[in-house]
Design a protein around this motif. Structure first.
Motif, PDB file in Angstrom:
ATOM      1  N   VAL A   1     -18.070  -9.730  12.581  1.00 52.62           N
ATOM      2  CA  VAL A   1     -17.914  -9.103  11.263  1.00 52.62           C
ATOM      3  C   VAL A   1     -18.156 -10.190  10.228  1.00 52.62           C
ATOM      4  O   VAL A   1     -17.541 -11.245  10.320  1.00 52.62           O
ATOM      5  CB  VAL A   1     -16.506  -8.497  11.095  1.00 52.62           C
ATOM      6  N   PRO A   2     -19.032  -9.992   9.235  1.00 52.12           N
ATOM      7  CA  PRO A   2     -19.888  -8.809   9.092  1.00 52.12           C
ATOM      8  C   PRO A   2     -20.873  -8.705  10.251  1.00 52.12           C
ATOM      9  O   PRO A   2     -21.296  -9.714  10.790  1.00 52.12           O
ATOM     10  CB  PRO A   2     -20.631  -9.072   7.781  1.00 52.12           C
ATOM     11  N   LYS A   3     -21.232  -7.475  10.593  1.00 58.98           N
ATOM     12  CA  LYS A   3     -22.196  -7.267  11.657  1.00 58.98           C
ATOM     13  C   LYS A   3     -23.576  -7.716  11.192  1.00 58.98           C
ATOM     14  O   LYS A   3     -23.840  -7.809  10.005  1.00 58.98           O
ATOM     15  CB  LYS A   3     -22.208  -5.791  12.056  1.00 58.98           C
TER      16      LYS A   3
ATOM     17  N   ARG B   1     -28.904   0.100   1.449  1.00 52.17           N
ATOM     18  CA  ARG B   1     -27.575   0.622   1.758  1.00 52.17           C
ATOM     19  C   ARG B   1     -27.684   2.059   2.273  1.00 52.17           C
ATOM     20  O   ARG B   1     -28.654   2.740   2.022  1.00 52.17           O
ATOM     21  CB  ARG B   1     -26.686   0.567   0.525  1.00 52.17           C
TER      22      ARG B   1
ATOM     23  N   PRO C   1     -20.095  -8.048  18.169  1.00 56.27           N
ATOM     24  CA  PRO C   1     -18.706  -8.524  18.105  1.00 56.27           C
ATOM     25  C   PRO C   1     -18.362  -9.212  16.789  1.00 56.27           C
ATOM     26  O   PRO C   1     -17.218  -9.600  16.598  1.00 56.27           O
ATOM     27  CB  PRO C   1     -18.635  -9.516  19.270  1.00 56.27           C
TER      28      PRO C   1
ATOM     29  N   THR D   1     -26.505   5.915  13.369  1.00 57.82           N
ATOM     30  CA  THR D   1     -25.076   6.025  13.605  1.00 57.82           C
ATOM     31  C   THR D   1     -24.464   4.637  13.794  1.00 57.82           C
ATOM     32  O   THR D   1     -25.153   3.682  14.165  1.00 57.82           O
ATOM     33  CB  THR D   1     -24.742   6.847  14.873  1.00 57.82           C
ATOM     34  N   SER D   2     -23.155   4.559  13.565  1.00 57.37           N
ATOM     35  CA  SER D   2     -22.441   3.298  13.765  1.00 57.37           C
ATOM     36  C   SER D   2     -22.497   2.846  15.216  1.00 57.37           C
ATOM     37  O   SER D   2     -22.314   1.673  15.508  1.00 57.37           O
ATOM     38  CB  SER D   2     -20.971   3.452  13.376  1.00 57.37           C
ATOM     39  N   ALA D   3     -22.738   3.797  16.120  1.00 51.26           N
ATOM     40  CA  ALA D   3     -22.806   3.441  17.545  1.00 51.26           C
ATOM     41  C   ALA D   3     -23.924   2.442  17.813  1.00 51.26           C
ATOM     42  O   ALA D   3     -23.880   1.722  18.796  1.00 51.26           O
ATOM     43  CB  ALA D   3     -23.022   4.705  18.383  1.00 51.26           C
TER      44      ALA D   3
ATOM     45  N   ARG E   1     -22.253  -0.824  17.839  1.00 51.08           N
ATOM     46  CA  ARG E   1     -20.896  -0.839  18.368  1.00 51.08           C
ATOM     47  C   ARG E   1     -20.574  -2.089  19.155  1.00 51.08           C
ATOM     48  O   ARG E   1     -19.425  -2.499  19.220  1.00 51.08           O
ATOM     49  CB  ARG E   1     -20.643   0.405  19.211  1.00 51.08           C
ATOM     50  N   ARG E   2     -21.545  -2.695  19.813  1.00 44.96           N
ATOM     51  CA  ARG E   2     -21.226  -3.879  20.614  1.00 44.96           C
ATOM     52  C   ARG E   2     -21.433  -5.188  19.854  1.00 44.96           C
ATOM     53  O   ARG E   2     -21.371  -6.257  20.438  1.00 44.96           O
ATOM     54  CB  ARG E   2     -22.047  -3.874  21.897  1.00 44.96           C
TER      55      ARG E   2
ATOM     56  N   PHE F   1     -33.204  12.237  12.771  1.00 48.47           N
ATOM     57  CA  PHE F   1     -32.064  11.638  13.467  1.00 48.47           C
ATOM     58  C   PHE F   1     -31.415  10.596  12.573  1.00 48.47           C
ATOM     59  O   PHE F   1     -32.013   9.573  12.240  1.00 48.47           O
ATOM     60  CB  PHE F   1     -32.511  11.007  14.790  1.00 48.47           C
ATOM     61  N   GLU F   2     -30.162  10.854  12.218  1.00 48.99           N
ATOM     62  CA  GLU F   2     -29.451   9.933  11.330  1.00 48.99           C
ATOM     63  C   GLU F   2     -28.934   8.728  12.113  1.00 48.99           C
ATOM     64  O   GLU F   2     -28.391   8.853  13.210  1.00 48.99           O
ATOM     65  CB  GLU F   2     -28.266  10.662  10.676  1.00 48.99           C
TER      66      GLU F   2
END
Lengths: 349, 433
Positions: A309-311, A273, A307, A299-301, A304-305, A296-297
């Motif tokens: 959920v859950p990813k 997690r 589509p 990121t959610s980016a 981002r693509r 470098f943390e």
């Protein structure tokens, strides 16, 4: 020796530099006690049931200064405060984990042990294997000889568990401390270059052209592992090519919690997690992210693509630049210890 | 700033989701108006993702009903939504157990509860569900593709016309139309930056997708519904289910669908019993009335060259990838950096719900969704038959892939032989019209 590619032309490399600011004039490398220490010879290991092999090298124990000084160009606040830490010897992969290595984990049909014996402990029921990605997580840049990329940190951890159980030897992701120690290889300058250099972007770029794949020479793509010169401990692509997952979730104040002296003993706890941290920069990064101290943390980016959920727990849609490198303790661990270690992180299989 | 620095150093809002700080979703509607009620039909990963996006818009939106053929899909989706981590969606979720429906008729029970219906089941059901939503006077977000056969496409076209007449907004999840880099790129191609388009190349080459294994006790209908990707009545083959995105871009750039298609395909690598009846590769040559040719390739094979993209050539230059346009002599005329652009999956819902909230009739994607679907089906007809297939005859085809009757113990339209193998199309012999 790996093939050496021709460096990209000087002029085009310089043109690409946009972010790196020029500060102090000349900084000789600062020696720590580790500078005199040498790594062992690389040892080739083969994944059982396959012809896929990889090289590990035993890094010497020693002391080093983690983080960056306040005046280092490109520095971020999370790179301090600096601490002087001591580590024992440990093994590290001379290259990033390759597409071939990760594919044996992804695809059980590539594993003769599993194919020959349906009751083999590494069949589909006993091992958690990645689901197929919706699109190519390496964005078409991957394949044979290239770093495996685009996996989540959880997937990288599951891969390490799989290869540990398959080989009977503990492999895991490096801690940030271990990663930076290895990147510096006993040298205290920002890039672990170990030579005196003019501290300007042009000079550094020219030194790195033969030592790293980055935005000045990669032509915007991942490259074959081990095709730039290694650092003085025999490690290729610590800077550039694929950025590399580390073991624990990101914490901006990680170093403030460390004390000078021996780095945390034993094997550190972690969890799947939280957002991870990658080190070393990638093929599309500039000098700032190629510094040994750069953190470098996640990121959610990077998702981002996706589509769904859950990813996907296995694949990011937008981190084709992120791979991993393995480390292994100097001491042989028992099967029970290896199982207990991974159960603590990933839960019982 | 590079693409990763941007998200690292700012309090990023990407695709309308705030990743840092408090979510901006509020329960109260300051104007005192009722919230926009959303019903979700199709509760798999994509439907759940679409629901997240609907609930993440600036409008006052409430999810009020959910339906899926399978009860476990509904419950898993409900849990994923209520436990969604990036932002707390629970103030916008109001789906009591009695408004969570399962079974083949779940859609009929979801529709009356809502103002906007999300349709995200496997595509074979889309014509039936879309028709029901439009007849009930609902705005619709529906995923691509919108059908798997010609009768389904015609049914969607009829419903799309009715939605238009009734002022109902319809957005189709061909999200490249909501992606800035594509909008900017196609606008310039339409404006003639490379002259007349003469050639297109479109790709969806990837390793393939999931398989769901047959479970003890499943009826054949349940098995096919679970492992739906590999059955044409549900999925349409991957040329329809995935490659539609790229084929749709070709139609978009060229201003309409092709006149005919011919091509080839087969099952070279992915040929297990669990892989149903679909091909693992297709290569299609589409010919347009303008004389332009579009070469389409899609492949589901691991360890091969992967590419998901589109490229065009014109009489006066080229557009080698989305966001890039070159002159005939090789100079870059246009290059678009999309690093800071919003997530197109979110933009679809931002724009749809803004229109609904404002009482505006703005989106009529149903027709284009049907045409893009038909174009992909035309490609499948070409590869399955090995013959030249004309657009007009394809569109007029009465070959109906759907079951006569929907029930767990009813026979699906394709059945395995004694060895568990399904009939595979044979070019030169298979009837497609």
């Amino acid at each position: 020796m790996p093939t050496q590619h021709e460096p990209t032309s000087h002029a085009s490399a310089v043109r690409r530099i946009v972010l790196f600011s020029l500060l102090s004039a000349s900084v000789p490398p600062v020696a720590t006690n580790a500078q005199t220490l040498q790594a062992g010879e690389p040892v080739t290991r083969t994944i059982p049931g396959t012809t896929v092999s990889f090289d590990m090298v035993l890094l010497p124990g020693g002391s080093f200064r983690i983080g960056s000084p306040l005046d280092e160009p490109g520095r971020d606040e999370d790179e301090g405060p600096q601490r002087m830490l001591t580590l024992g010897p440990f093994w590290m992969g001379t290259t990033e984990v390759t597409h071939e290595m990760f594919s044996v984990f992804r695809d059980r049909s590539l594993d003769d042990d599993v194919r020959a014996d349906p009751d083999h402990p590494f069949d589909a029921d006993a091992v958690t294997r990645p689901s197929p990605p919706y699109e190519d997580p390496a964005h078409g840049m991957g394949g044979a000889g290239r770093p495996a990329t685009g996996m989540t940190r959880a997937a990288a951890l599951h891969f390490a568990r799989w290869i540990s159980e398959k080989t009977g030897r503990l492999y895991r992701l490096p801690t940030e401390v271990e990663w930076e120690y290895a990147c510096r290889a006993g040298l205290d300058d920002a890039f672990g270059l170990g030579v005196a250099y003019q501290d300007d972007a042009e000079s550094i770029t020219n030194l790195l052209l033969e030592r790293a794949w980055f935005d000045a020479n990669s032509d915007g793509s991942l490259r074959d592992v081990g095709t730039r010169a290694p650092n003085r401990w025999g490690l290729h692509d610590m800077r550039g090519n694929a950025a590399e997952w580390t073991l624990q979730p990101y914490a901006a104040d990680r170093y403030a919690s460390l004390s000078d002296g021996p780095a945390a003993g034993g094997e550190p706890a972690t969890s799947t997690r939280g957002r991870g941290v990658v080190r070393g920069g990638a093929f599309d990064d500039d000098l700032r992210h190629l510094r040994c101290a750069d953190r470098f943390e996640e990121t959610s980016a990077w998702k981002r693509r996706d589509p769904q959920v859950p990813k996907s727990r296995w694949w990011n849609t937008d981190s084709p630049h992120v791979g991993l490198r393995l480390v292994s303790p100097e001491r042989a661990w028992s099967t029970a210890e290896i199982t207990a270690y991974w159960d603590a992180i990933l839960g019982a299989n | 700033m590079d693409r990763r620095d941007f998200v690292r150093t700012t309090t990023a809002t990407i695709g309308g989701l705030s990743f840092v700080g408090q979510p901006r979703i509020a329960r109260a509607q300051p104007s005192g108006r009722d919230p926009i009620r959303v019903g979700l039909i199709g509760c798999g990963g994509r439907g759940t993702g679409a629901a997240v996006q609907a609930l993440s818009t600036d409008q006052d939106v409430q999810l009020v009903a959910m339906g899926d053929a399978f009860a476990d899909n509904v419950e898993n989706s409900y849990r994923a939504l209520t436990e969604f981590e990036d932002v707390d969606l629970t103030p916008r979720i109001n789906v009591p157990p009695e408004h969570r429906y399962s079974g083949f008729d779940a859609y009929e029970r979801v529709i009356p509860h809502a103002d906007v219906i999300i349709l995200a089941t496997p595509p074979g059901f889309r014509p039936m569900h879309f028709e029901a939503a439009v007849n009930a006077g609902k705005h619709v977000f529906m995923e691509k593709p919108v059908a798997t056969d010609s009768p389904g496409v015609r049914r969607v076209l009829e419903s799309a016309a009715k939605a238009k007449a009734d002022g109902l907004n319809v957005v189709v999840g061909l999200q490249r139309h909501y992606q800035t880099i594509y909008r900017e790129w196609v606008d310039r191609l339409h404006a003639g930056m490379i002259g007349d388009i003469t050639l297109g190349r479109v790709y969806w080459n990837s390793g393939g997708v999931w398989v769901r294994d047959r479970q003890p006790g499943q009826t054949e209908m349940e098995y096919q519904m679970r492992n739906w990707y590999y059955f044409n009545w549900l999925c349409g083959d991957h040329i329809v289910e995935q490659h539609i995105h790229n084929i749709d871009v070709a139609n978009w750039v060229l201003g309409g669908p092709p006149a005919r298609a011919q091509g080839q395909g087969g099952r070279e690598v992915r040929d297990g019993l669990e892989h149903g009846e679909i091909f693992d590769h297709h290569f299609v040559e589409f010919t347009y009335d303008s004389g332009a040719t579009v070469l389409s390739q899609c492949r589901h094979m691991p360890e091969c060259m992967n590419r998901v993209s589109e490229a065009f050539r014109g009489s006066n230059g080229s557009a080698p990838e989305p966001g890039r346009i070159m002159s005939a002599s090789g100079h870059t005329l246009f290059e678009y950096d999309d690093a800071e652009d919003p997530n197109p999956y979110q933009v679809e819902h931002d724009e749809l719900f803004a229109a609904v909230a404002g009482g505006r009739f703005k989106y009529t994607d149903g027709e284009n969704g049907a045409i893009a679907t038909m174009t992909s089906i035309l490609g499948r007809m070409a590869t399955y038959s090995g013959r030249v297939v004309e657009w007009d005859e394809a569109m007029a085809s009465d070959l109906d892939l759907m079951p006569a009757h929907y029930a767990w113990d009813a026979p699906p339209p394709v059945l395995p032989d004694a060895n568990g193998r399904y009939a595979i199309p044979v070019p030169g012999y298979t009837r497609v019209l």
